[in-house]
Design a protein around this motif. Structure first.
Motif, mmCIF file in Angstrom:
data_model
loop_
_atom_site.group_PDB
_atom_site.id
_atom_site.type_symbol
_atom_site.label_atom_id
_atom_site.label_comp_id
_atom_site.label_asym_id
_atom_site.label_seq_id
_atom_site.Cartn_x
_atom_site.Cartn_y
_atom_site.Cartn_z
ATOM 1 N N TRP A 20 4.192 5.641 -6.542
ATOM 2 C CA TRP A 20 2.969 6.359 -6.184
ATOM 3 C C TRP A 20 1.838 5.413 -5.795
ATOM 4 O O TRP A 20 1.103 5.665 -4.854
ATOM 5 C CB TRP A 20 2.528 7.258 -7.346
ATOM 6 N N TYR A 21 1.714 4.315 -6.527
ATOM 7 C CA TYR A 21 0.641 3.368 -6.205
ATOM 8 C C TYR A 21 0.859 2.777 -4.814
ATOM 9 O O TYR A 21 -0.092 2.585 -4.060
ATOM 10 C CB TYR A 21 0.567 2.244 -7.246
ATOM 11 N N ALA A 66 -0.286 5.363 -2.433
ATOM 12 C CA ALA A 66 -1.708 5.703 -2.474
ATOM 13 C C ALA A 66 -2.614 4.519 -2.126
ATOM 14 O O ALA A 66 -3.789 4.706 -1.805
ATOM 15 C CB ALA A 66 -2.067 6.230 -3.861
ATOM 16 N N ALA A 125 -8.882 8.616 -0.779
ATOM 17 C CA ALA A 125 -8.609 9.885 -1.457
ATOM 18 C C ALA A 125 -9.361 11.020 -0.779
ATOM 19 O O ALA A 125 -10.435 10.816 -0.229
ATOM 20 C CB ALA A 125 -9.033 9.796 -2.910
ATOM 21 N N SER A 150 4.103 13.380 -3.350
ATOM 22 C CA SER A 150 4.693 12.093 -3.001
ATOM 23 C C SER A 150 5.870 12.289 -2.042
ATOM 24 O O SER A 150 5.961 11.619 -1.005
ATOM 25 C CB SER A 150 5.136 11.380 -4.283
ATOM 26 N N SER A 157 -0.143 11.249 0.923
ATOM 27 C CA SER A 157 -0.645 10.123 0.133
ATOM 28 C C SER A 157 -2.102 10.282 -0.297
ATOM 29 O O SER A 157 -2.479 9.887 -1.399
ATOM 30 C CB SER A 157 -0.494 8.835 0.929
ATOM 31 N N ARG A 170 -3.388 10.363 -4.090
ATOM 32 C CA ARG A 170 -4.408 9.451 -4.617
ATOM 33 C C ARG A 170 -5.483 10.230 -5.382
ATOM 34 O O ARG A 170 -5.905 9.833 -6.466
ATOM 35 C CB ARG A 170 -5.037 8.661 -3.473
ATOM 36 N N MET A 204 -5.584 6.135 -12.082
ATOM 37 C CA MET A 204 -5.945 5.135 -11.088
ATOM 38 C C MET A 204 -7.410 4.777 -11.298
ATOM 39 O O MET A 204 -8.282 5.196 -10.556
ATOM 40 C CB MET A 204 -5.722 5.704 -9.684
ATOM 41 N N ASP A 248 -9.534 0.477 -8.026
ATOM 42 C CA ASP A 248 -9.180 0.761 -6.644
ATOM 43 C C ASP A 248 -7.741 0.359 -6.377
ATOM 44 O O ASP A 248 -6.964 1.102 -5.807
ATOM 45 C CB ASP A 248 -10.107 -0.003 -5.686
ATOM 46 N N THR A 249 -7.416 -0.851 -6.832
ATOM 47 C CA THR A 249 -6.033 -1.294 -6.707
ATOM 48 C C THR A 249 -5.557 -1.572 -8.124
ATOM 49 O O THR A 249 -6.122 -2.415 -8.801
ATOM 50 C CB THR A 249 -5.953 -2.608 -5.902
#
Ligand code: AMP
Ligand code: ZN
Length: 455
Positions: free
Chosen positions: A324-325, A328, A333, A361, A366, A370, A379, A382-383
């Motif tokens: 998922w990461y 995203a 978002a 997903s 995406s 997110r 989340m 941001d990363t």
């Protein structure tokens, strides 16, 4: 506006949630007794009520929710730890609270608006005891103050049991100074080795239950919306909170919706030190399990069902989150969809939300994915610090490691290779060596900062 439905333990029904004041939705959750690291079970209510806090803020507005979670910093378990270690109570509590906040931050829990410590409310607790005595709901005896359970006719309403049933079933402490074995302690005397405060009944300290009645009243008022905690707190803790608060403030309703999470088990068994399956949140984080993975596993079971922590779930959760990461990471978002919120608003159906996220997903949505990750607290950055496997390029390190290995094969001195390998593992890198060469992959707990200067 989204309709939120919550299962109210008090009525044993799922009800439409209607706050007393939509401009200030108020929630109180019983927090930890601070004498040791939080175990994995302790993280469950934190994550459950964090999700509820986020949902309430989404629906009523960021500034229209007040969330209180206390710290119990006066308790015989803390005294015992101080006696055992020779450290001061203050030291132990301060350290444990800092650990707790770090660990809960790691599992993505936002800090509540207020985190009162019991010892900051002693005068108010003494005042509530005096008030209850005056109203005939409590009495002083031999340095103690006791709540007169039979004076409150609704006692037992939350757990749905009569006083006589409770006496039969519970381990009530019989003491010569009690009028009735069911009566519980509001205040008790302290000796010179125990923490104590001056009171009309001599030097003493509060019983456990009174603190939540006092702190919720001081910070949220005589009536507020939601009261939460683990199932194990329903009786006697919450039953006693209700008795104290409703008798001290009969003009109010105390808490209107009661929510209780079920207990967490490990591989199908109760978590306990004697079974060797007891571990803290910190233990897991230390082993390189990312906090998001802990959170994901917790969210995969509805809060009213017993939750089973298994190694299989942990591995699956990590795989899913990595995927998922990666999806995203590169998109902005969008607004989280009403469909997803309505699933969550149905008594916090977090497992249902995760199912929706799998769909998003698989459909390649995406941006919506997110948004969902953000509202679920999965989340926070941001990363994410442990970004997707596919995004991390370790090919340079692989080539460098390969060269070191080739050299070692000629010189037959493998000490450099061994040292490098353990340093890489320490940085959270999986090292695979074969005839063809070296393959490096980021694993749980991957820490790129530890790679600097290695190769
Ligand atoms: P304590 O510090 O023991 O008062 O517990 C703090 C919070 O953790 C309370 O809300 C408890 O109900 C909850 N809790 C304790 N053990 C578990 C468990 N095994 N599973 C889920 N929640 C738990
Ligand atoms: Zn409480």
């Amino acid at each position: 506006m989204t309709t939120i439905k919550l299962h109210n333990s008090k009525t044993r029904k799922k009800e439409v949630f209607e706050p007393l004041d939509p401009n200030n939705v108020r929630m109180y959750v019983c927090g930890p007794t601070v004498y040791d690291r939080a175990h994995l079970g302790n993280a469950r209510p934190v994550i459950v009520f964090d999700v509820l806090n986020r949902l309430l803020r989404h629906v009523y507005g960021e500034d229209h929710v007040t969330y209180v979670r206390n710290f119990t910093d006066v308790d015989d378990k803390i005294n015992a730890k101080a006696a055992e270690t020779g450290r001061s109570i203050k030291d132990i509590c301060d350290e444990t609270i800092a650990w707790y906040l770090d660990d809960m931050d790691a599992v993505g829990a936002m800090q509540p608006d207020h985190m009162p410590r019991a010892t900051d409310f002693i005068p108010q607790m003494i005042a509530m005891c005096e008030d209850l005595i005056e109203k005939g709901h409590a009495y002083a005896a031999e340095g103690h103050v006791l709540f007169r359970v039979r004076s409150y006719k609704d006692y037992g309403g939350l757990s749905g049991r009569s006083v006589d049933d409770m006496i039969a079933g519970a381990r009530v402490e019989v003491a010569p100074f009690k009028e009735d074995p069911m009566d519980f302690v509001l205040w008790k005397p302290s000796n010179a080795d125990q923490p104590g405060w001056d009171s009309p009944w001599g030097i003493g300290r509060p019983g456990w239950h009174i603190e939540c009645s006092v702190m919720s009243y001081e910070l949220l008022g005589e009536s507020f919306d939601i009261h939460g905690g683990g199932n194990d707190l329903q009786f006697p803790h919450h039953e006693n909170e209700i008795a104290q608060s409703c008798c001290a403030h009969p003009e109010g309703e105390f808490a209107r919706y009661w929510m209780h999470n079920e207990m967490l088990q490990v591989e199908g068994k109760k978590m306990s030190k004697s079974l060797g399956n007891f571990f803290t949140v910190h233990d897991l984080l230390d082993q390189g399990v990312p906090g998001e993975v802990i959170r994901f596993v917790m969210l995969s079971t509805h809060y009213r069902k017993p939750m089973d922590w298994t190694e299989k779930k942990r591995v699956e959760a990590e795989k899913t989150l990595r995927k998922w990461y990666a999806q995203a990471a590169s998109v902005e978002a969008v607004q989280v969809s009403d469909t997803l919120i309505s699933v969550l608003a149905d008594d916090l159906n977090t497992a249902g939300v995760l199912a929706e996220m799998h769909k998003l997903s698989n459909e390649g949505q995406s941006a919506a994915l997110r948004a969902a990750l953000i509202i679920m607290g999965l989340m926070e950055q941001d990363t994410p610090t442990w970004a997707s496997e596919n995004e991390i390029d370790l090919s340079k390190q692989e080539a460098a490691f390969d060269a070191v290995r080739t050299e070692a094969m000629q010189s037959k001195d493998f000490s450099k290779v061994d040292a490098l390998k353990s340093a890489l593992i320490d940085a959270g890198v999986e090292v695979q060596m074969s005839k063809e060469g070296v393959t490096l992959k980021p694993a749980a707990g991957f820490d790129p900062s530890k790679l600097a200067g290695l190769l």
